[in-house]
Design a protein around this motif. Structure first.
Motif, PDB file in Angstrom:
ATOM      1  N   GLY A 100     -36.219  17.761  34.659  1.00  0.00           N
ATOM      2  CA  GLY A 100     -36.959  18.979  34.388  1.00  0.00           C
ATOM      3  C   GLY A 100     -37.611  18.936  33.037  1.00  0.00           C
ATOM      4  N   THR A 101     -38.020  20.115  32.547  1.00  0.00           N
ATOM      5  CA  THR A 101     -38.787  20.156  31.303  1.00  0.00           C
ATOM      6  C   THR A 101     -38.168  21.015  30.218  1.00  0.00           C
ATOM      7  OG1 THR A 101     -40.106  21.977  32.170  1.00  0.00           O
ATOM      8  CG2 THR A 101     -40.959  19.744  32.517  1.00  0.00           C
ATOM      9  N   ALA A 102     -37.172  21.805  30.559  1.00  0.00           N
ATOM     10  CA  ALA A 102     -36.653  22.753  29.575  1.00  0.00           C
ATOM     11  C   ALA A 102     -35.155  22.580  29.372  1.00  0.00           C
ATOM     12  CB  ALA A 102     -36.939  24.184  30.019  1.00  0.00           C
ATOM     13  N   VAL A 103     -34.724  22.883  28.150  1.00  0.00           N
ATOM     14  CA  VAL A 103     -33.287  22.946  27.879  1.00  0.00           C
ATOM     15  C   VAL A 103     -32.782  24.269  28.429  1.00  0.00           C
ATOM     16  CG1 VAL A 103     -31.515  23.059  26.106  1.00  0.00           C
ATOM     17  CG2 VAL A 103     -33.466  21.508  25.820  1.00  0.00           C
ATOM     18  N   LEU A 104     -31.856  24.203  29.371  1.00  0.00           N
ATOM     19  CA  LEU A 104     -31.284  25.417  29.937  1.00  0.00           C
ATOM     20  C   LEU A 104     -29.828  25.526  29.511  1.00  0.00           C
ATOM     21  CD1 LEU A 104     -32.847  25.326  33.507  1.00  0.00           C
ATOM     22  CD2 LEU A 104     -33.679  26.491  31.451  1.00  0.00           C
ATOM     23  N   ARG A 105     -29.353  26.746  29.415  1.00  0.00           N
ATOM     24  CA  ARG A 105     -28.001  26.974  28.897  1.00  0.00           C
ATOM     25  C   ARG A 105     -26.966  27.178  29.994  1.00  0.00           C
ATOM     26  NH1 ARG A 105     -28.429  29.181  23.165  1.00  0.00           N
ATOM     27  NH2 ARG A 105     -30.579  28.672  22.603  1.00  0.00           N
ATOM     28  N   SER A 106     -27.443  27.201  31.217  1.00  0.00           N
ATOM     29  CA  SER A 106     -26.529  27.402  32.344  1.00  0.00           C
ATOM     30  C   SER A 106     -25.957  26.074  32.805  1.00  0.00           C
ATOM     31  CB  SER A 106     -27.271  28.064  33.501  1.00  0.00           C
ATOM     32  OG  SER A 106     -26.481  28.018  34.672  1.00  0.00           O
ATOM     33  N   ARG A 107     -24.650  25.981  32.907  1.00  0.00           N
ATOM     34  CA  ARG A 107     -24.031  24.715  33.311  1.00  0.00           C
ATOM     35  C   ARG A 107     -24.435  24.326  34.729  1.00  0.00           C
ATOM     36  NH1 ARG A 107     -17.723  26.682  33.988  1.00  0.00           N
ATOM     37  NH2 ARG A 107     -18.097  28.175  35.655  1.00  0.00           N
ATOM     38  N   SER A 108     -24.756  25.298  35.563  1.00  0.00           N
ATOM     39  CA  SER A 108     -25.127  24.993  36.948  1.00  0.00           C
ATOM     40  C   SER A 108     -26.485  24.305  37.046  1.00  0.00           C
ATOM     41  CB  SER A 108     -25.129  26.267  37.791  1.00  0.00           C
ATOM     42  OG  SER A 108     -26.108  27.167  37.330  1.00  0.00           O
TER      43      SER A 108
END
Length: 123
Positions: A100-108
């Protein structure tokens, strides 16, 4: 199939430093976003820091100014430098990767996970 192998961690006194490493194999590592999470006993696994393909970073408020995430794509490795450690930083730390392209904070949102490494900070 991407495999993540963690190293580092251990026991340190409050105020000390540790560096965690997360080495990847089995994929084009530079394409992946990598995050660090931690889980204390009885707690949910929480986001600590993440780094995008371009090197942009994000971190939890609780570690801002103390923890630094970085990556070396030539070595397929991401690092988490942890300074000014506190007893409340004690947890099992996991690295994780996602496309993907973004840092996400959700572990899922993360597809691949390291084996976890214990960090214990004594007071």
């Amino acid at each position: 199939q991407v495999q993540l192998v963690q190293s580092g961690g251990g026991l340190v006194q409050a105020g000390g430093s540790l560096r965690l490493s997360c080495a990847a194999s089995g994929g084009t590592f530079s394409w992946f976003i990598v995050g660090w999470f931690r889980q204390a006993p009885g707690e949910e696994r929480e986001f600590v820091a993440g780094i995008s393909r371009s090197g942009s970073t994000a971190s939890a408020d609780s570690v801002k100014g103390r923890f630094t995430i970085s990556r070396d794509n030539a070595k397929n490795t991401v690092f988490l430098q942890m300074n000014s450690l506190k007893p409340e930083d004690t947890a099992v730390y996991y690295c994780a990767a996602r496309s993907g392209t973004a840092v996400l904070r959700s572990r899922s949102s993360y597809e691949y996970w390291g084996q976890g490494t214990q960090v214990t900070v004594s007071s």
